[in-house]
Design an enzyme around this catalytic site. Structure first.
Site, PDB file in Angstrom:
ATOM      1  N   HIS A  14      24.187  -9.811 -15.892  1.00  0.00           N
ATOM      2  CA  HIS A  14      23.961  -8.502 -15.281  1.00  0.00           C
ATOM      3  C   HIS A  14      24.494  -8.451 -13.855  1.00  0.00           C
ATOM      4  O   HIS A  14      24.455  -9.440 -13.124  1.00  0.00           O
ATOM      5  CB  HIS A  14      22.462  -8.173 -15.253  1.00  0.00           C
ATOM      6  CG  HIS A  14      21.848  -8.035 -16.603  1.00  0.00           C
ATOM      7  ND1 HIS A  14      21.385  -9.114 -17.307  1.00  0.00           N
ATOM      8  CD2 HIS A  14      21.640  -6.946 -17.387  1.00  0.00           C
ATOM      9  CE1 HIS A  14      20.905  -8.692 -18.479  1.00  0.00           C
ATOM     10  NE2 HIS A  14      21.054  -7.392 -18.549  1.00  0.00           N
ATOM     11  N   TYR A  55      23.073  -7.021 -11.379  1.00  0.00           N
ATOM     12  CA  TYR A  55      22.008  -7.223 -10.383  1.00  0.00           C
ATOM     13  C   TYR A  55      21.731  -8.685 -10.084  1.00  0.00           C
ATOM     14  O   TYR A  55      21.040  -9.017  -9.133  1.00  0.00           O
ATOM     15  CB  TYR A  55      20.707  -6.506 -10.795  1.00  0.00           C
ATOM     16  CG  TYR A  55      20.116  -6.947 -12.119  1.00  0.00           C
ATOM     17  CD1 TYR A  55      19.526  -8.196 -12.280  1.00  0.00           C
ATOM     18  CD2 TYR A  55      20.161  -6.099 -13.214  1.00  0.00           C
ATOM     19  CE1 TYR A  55      18.996  -8.585 -13.495  1.00  0.00           C
ATOM     20  CE2 TYR A  55      19.621  -6.473 -14.431  1.00  0.00           C
ATOM     21  CZ  TYR A  55      19.042  -7.725 -14.565  1.00  0.00           C
ATOM     22  OH  TYR A  55      18.527  -8.113 -15.765  1.00  0.00           O
ATOM     23  N   GLU A  56      22.275  -9.574 -10.913  1.00  0.00           N
ATOM     24  CA  GLU A  56      22.087 -10.999 -10.629  1.00  0.00           C
ATOM     25  C   GLU A  56      22.948 -11.457  -9.458  1.00  0.00           C
ATOM     26  O   GLU A  56      22.753 -12.544  -8.925  1.00  0.00           O
ATOM     27  CB  GLU A  56      22.411 -11.823 -11.881  1.00  0.00           C
ATOM     28  CG  GLU A  56      21.398 -11.595 -12.988  1.00  0.00           C
ATOM     29  CD  GLU A  56      21.796 -12.294 -14.278  1.00  0.00           C
ATOM     30  OE1 GLU A  56      21.713 -13.531 -14.315  1.00  0.00           O
ATOM     31  OE2 GLU A  56      22.215 -11.601 -15.226  1.00  0.00           O
ATOM     32  N   SER A 100      18.017  -7.167 -23.946  1.00  0.00           N
ATOM     33  CA  SER A 100      16.686  -7.706 -23.672  1.00  0.00           C
ATOM     34  C   SER A 100      15.767  -7.613 -24.885  1.00  0.00           C
ATOM     35  O   SER A 100      15.614  -6.541 -25.455  1.00  0.00           O
ATOM     36  CB  SER A 100      15.991  -6.894 -22.572  1.00  0.00           C
ATOM     37  OG  SER A 100      16.454  -7.246 -21.329  1.00  0.00           O
ATOM     38  N   ALA A 153      18.158  -2.641 -24.016  1.00  0.00           N
ATOM     39  CA  ALA A 153      16.855  -2.003 -23.873  1.00  0.00           C
ATOM     40  C   ALA A 153      17.039  -0.940 -22.801  1.00  0.00           C
ATOM     41  O   ALA A 153      17.711  -1.182 -21.802  1.00  0.00           O
ATOM     42  CB  ALA A 153      15.827  -3.032 -23.439  1.00  0.00           C
ATOM     43  N   ASN A 205      10.680   2.184 -23.298  1.00  0.00           N
ATOM     44  CA  ASN A 205       9.660   2.830 -22.450  1.00  0.00           C
ATOM     45  C   ASN A 205      10.156   4.207 -22.045  1.00  0.00           C
ATOM     46  O   ASN A 205      11.345   4.492 -22.131  1.00  0.00           O
ATOM     47  CB  ASN A 205       9.446   1.986 -21.178  1.00  0.00           C
ATOM     48  CG  ASN A 205      10.734   1.798 -20.402  1.00  0.00           C
ATOM     49  OD1 ASN A 205      11.556   0.929 -20.735  1.00  0.00           O
ATOM     50  ND2 ASN A 205      10.954   2.617 -19.388  1.00  0.00           N
ATOM     51  N   MET A 246      20.481  -1.013 -17.199  1.00  0.00           N
ATOM     52  CA  MET A 246      21.175  -1.789 -16.160  1.00  0.00           C
ATOM     53  C   MET A 246      22.355  -2.582 -16.712  1.00  0.00           C
ATOM     54  O   MET A 246      22.734  -3.621 -16.162  1.00  0.00           O
ATOM     55  CB  MET A 246      20.185  -2.740 -15.493  1.00  0.00           C
ATOM     56  CG  MET A 246      18.911  -2.062 -14.992  1.00  0.00           C
ATOM     57  SD  MET A 246      17.717  -3.256 -14.393  1.00  0.00           S
ATOM     58  CE  MET A 246      16.251  -2.220 -14.209  1.00  0.00           C
ATOM     59  N   SER A 247      22.919  -2.134 -17.830  1.00  0.00           N
ATOM     60  CA  SER A 247      24.029  -2.891 -18.432  1.00  0.00           C
ATOM     61  C   SER A 247      24.936  -1.940 -19.206  1.00  0.00           C
ATOM     62  O   SER A 247      24.916  -0.733 -19.000  1.00  0.00           O
ATOM     63  CB  SER A 247      23.461  -3.939 -19.389  1.00  0.00           C
ATOM     64  OG  SER A 247      22.810  -3.304 -20.481  1.00  0.00           O
ATOM     65  N   HIS A 259       8.809  -5.451 -16.860  1.00  0.00           N
ATOM     66  CA  HIS A 259       9.712  -6.114 -17.790  1.00  0.00           C
ATOM     67  C   HIS A 259       8.994  -6.587 -19.050  1.00  0.00           C
ATOM     68  O   HIS A 259       9.568  -6.578 -20.137  1.00  0.00           O
ATOM     69  CB  HIS A 259      10.375  -7.284 -17.055  1.00  0.00           C
ATOM     70  CG  HIS A 259      11.476  -7.938 -17.822  1.00  0.00           C
ATOM     71  ND1 HIS A 259      12.586  -7.237 -18.273  1.00  0.00           N
ATOM     72  CD2 HIS A 259      11.660  -9.222 -18.230  1.00  0.00           C
ATOM     73  CE1 HIS A 259      13.390  -8.069 -18.929  1.00  0.00           C
ATOM     74  NE2 HIS A 259      12.850  -9.276 -18.915  1.00  0.00           N
ATOM     75  N   HIS A 302      16.506 -14.077 -21.623  1.00  0.00           N
ATOM     76  CA  HIS A 302      17.918 -13.995 -21.974  1.00  0.00           C
ATOM     77  C   HIS A 302      18.421 -15.406 -22.247  1.00  0.00           C
ATOM     78  O   HIS A 302      18.620 -16.182 -21.322  1.00  0.00           O
ATOM     79  CB  HIS A 302      18.753 -13.415 -20.828  1.00  0.00           C
ATOM     80  CG  HIS A 302      18.531 -11.951 -20.604  1.00  0.00           C
ATOM     81  ND1 HIS A 302      19.300 -10.988 -21.181  1.00  0.00           N
ATOM     82  CD2 HIS A 302      17.622 -11.291 -19.858  1.00  0.00           C
ATOM     83  CE1 HIS A 302      18.874  -9.800 -20.809  1.00  0.00           C
ATOM     84  NE2 HIS A 302      17.851  -9.954 -19.998  1.00  0.00           N
TER      85      HIS A 302
HETATM   86  N1  HPA Z   1      15.117   1.717 -16.466  1.00  0.00           N
HETATM   87  C1  HPA Z   1      16.162   0.884 -16.343  1.00  0.00           C
HETATM   88  N2  HPA Z   1      16.423  -0.089 -17.206  1.00  0.00           N
HETATM   89  C2  HPA Z   1      15.581  -0.249 -18.238  1.00  0.00           C
HETATM   90  C3  HPA Z   1      14.466   0.581 -18.426  1.00  0.00           C
HETATM   91  C4  HPA Z   1      14.216   1.620 -17.488  1.00  0.00           C
HETATM   92  O1  HPA Z   1      13.248   2.398 -17.580  1.00  0.00           O
HETATM   93  N3  HPA Z   1      13.844   0.157 -19.555  1.00  0.00           N
HETATM   94  C5  HPA Z   1      14.566  -0.896 -20.036  1.00  0.00           C
HETATM   95  N4  HPA Z   1      15.626  -1.140 -19.238  1.00  0.00           N
END
Ligand code: HPA
Length: 269
Positions: A81, A83-84, A28, A111, A233, A209-210, A245, A59
């Protein structure tokens, strides 16, 4: 070989005979790295018969074939992903394809949220290992014997050799590189503070998530893997800020210059 994999491979081979050495998956906000390399040809995922196509904003969905320095690379600009809603075998299909196209090494980027209290947004973390008990293994189902064994070893998913290369590259770029364990959860919701405390007690340093699923599939087929998380973050509960996001993308954008330098150095080495 699995039918879908074979269809995609045939479809790609009908368009290019490019033979990559290194495969790179861009996370990302990091996707524009591929625009700056010496591009030989590109292929939108939609052009590839049977290919799972990503739906997330930010993406781009295409393979970029080209050169970083002298090194022939294939880059996934935009990943798929779990989750898609795709089955895990579809999620890792592009990774497997890049391996079948000839790439022996895979550099994974993402990310991620920082769980380790010493991490700050904007840091890069070299992935030393992962925890993927939050997602189903992409290797569930009939084993693809031509790719790898039924019960593959996962004791060194992220290669010691590539880790040394990543550290040397960071040092050459005068960048402060963190390292740690990446935890993959399914998303698409961000975690609760309690889930983050759990991940930390498990030994996790970053959450996303990947990546771990792709690493498992690549390791299964014997690829040598390196991984880098961009800490975009602090994970849930670690700051007063709510997660969104946009923040993730803005953080990734902010450090994208450093990221490009680091990746280029790693691949050239
Ligand atoms: N959690 C899950 N996935 C993420 C995060 C997070 O804080 N930041 C970027 N991708």
């Amino acid at each position: 070989m699995e039918k879908k994999l074979k269809t995609c491979l045939t479809s790609i081979r009908g368009k290019t005979d490019f033979s990559p050495k290194v495969a790179l998956i861009l996370g990302s906000g990091l996707g524009d790295y591929a625009d700056g390399i010496h591009i030989e040809t590109t292929m939108d995922y939609t052009e590839i018969e049977g290919f799972p196509v990503s739906t997330v904003k930010g993406h781009k969905g295409r393979f970029v074939f080209g050169y970083v320095g002298e090194v022939p690379v294939v880059i996934m600009q935009g990943r798929v992903h779990y989750y898609e809603g795709y089955p895990m075998t579809d999620v890792v299909l592009p990774t497997r394809l890049m391996g079948l196209l000839g790439a022996k090494q895979l550099i994974l980027t993402n990310a991620a949220g920082g769980i380790n209290g010493t991490f700050c947004p904007g840091d890069f973390m070299m992935i030393t290992d992962h925890i993927a008990v939050g997602v189903p293994s992409p290797l569930i189902g009939p084993n693809l014997d031509e790719l790898g064994p039924r019960f593959p070893d996962m004791s060194e998913v992220y290669s010691t050799r590539i880790r040394t290369v990543i550290k040397e590259a960071a040092s050459a770029c005068q960048m402060n590189l963190k390292e740690g364990v990446y935890v993959q959860l399914t998303g698409p919701n961000y975690e609760t503070p309690a889930e983050i405390r759990m991940c930390r007690s498990w030994g996790g340093d970053a959450v996303g998530m990947s990546t771990a699923c792709e690493a498992m599939a690549a390791r299964h087929m014997g690829m040598e893997i390196g991984g880098i998380s961009c800490i975009t973050n602090l994970a849930a509960g670690m700051s007063k800020q709510k997660l969104d996001h946009m923040e993730v993308q803005e953080s990734a954008d902010r450090v994208s210059k450093d990221f490009k330098r680091l990746i280029t150095r790693i691949i050239e080495t």
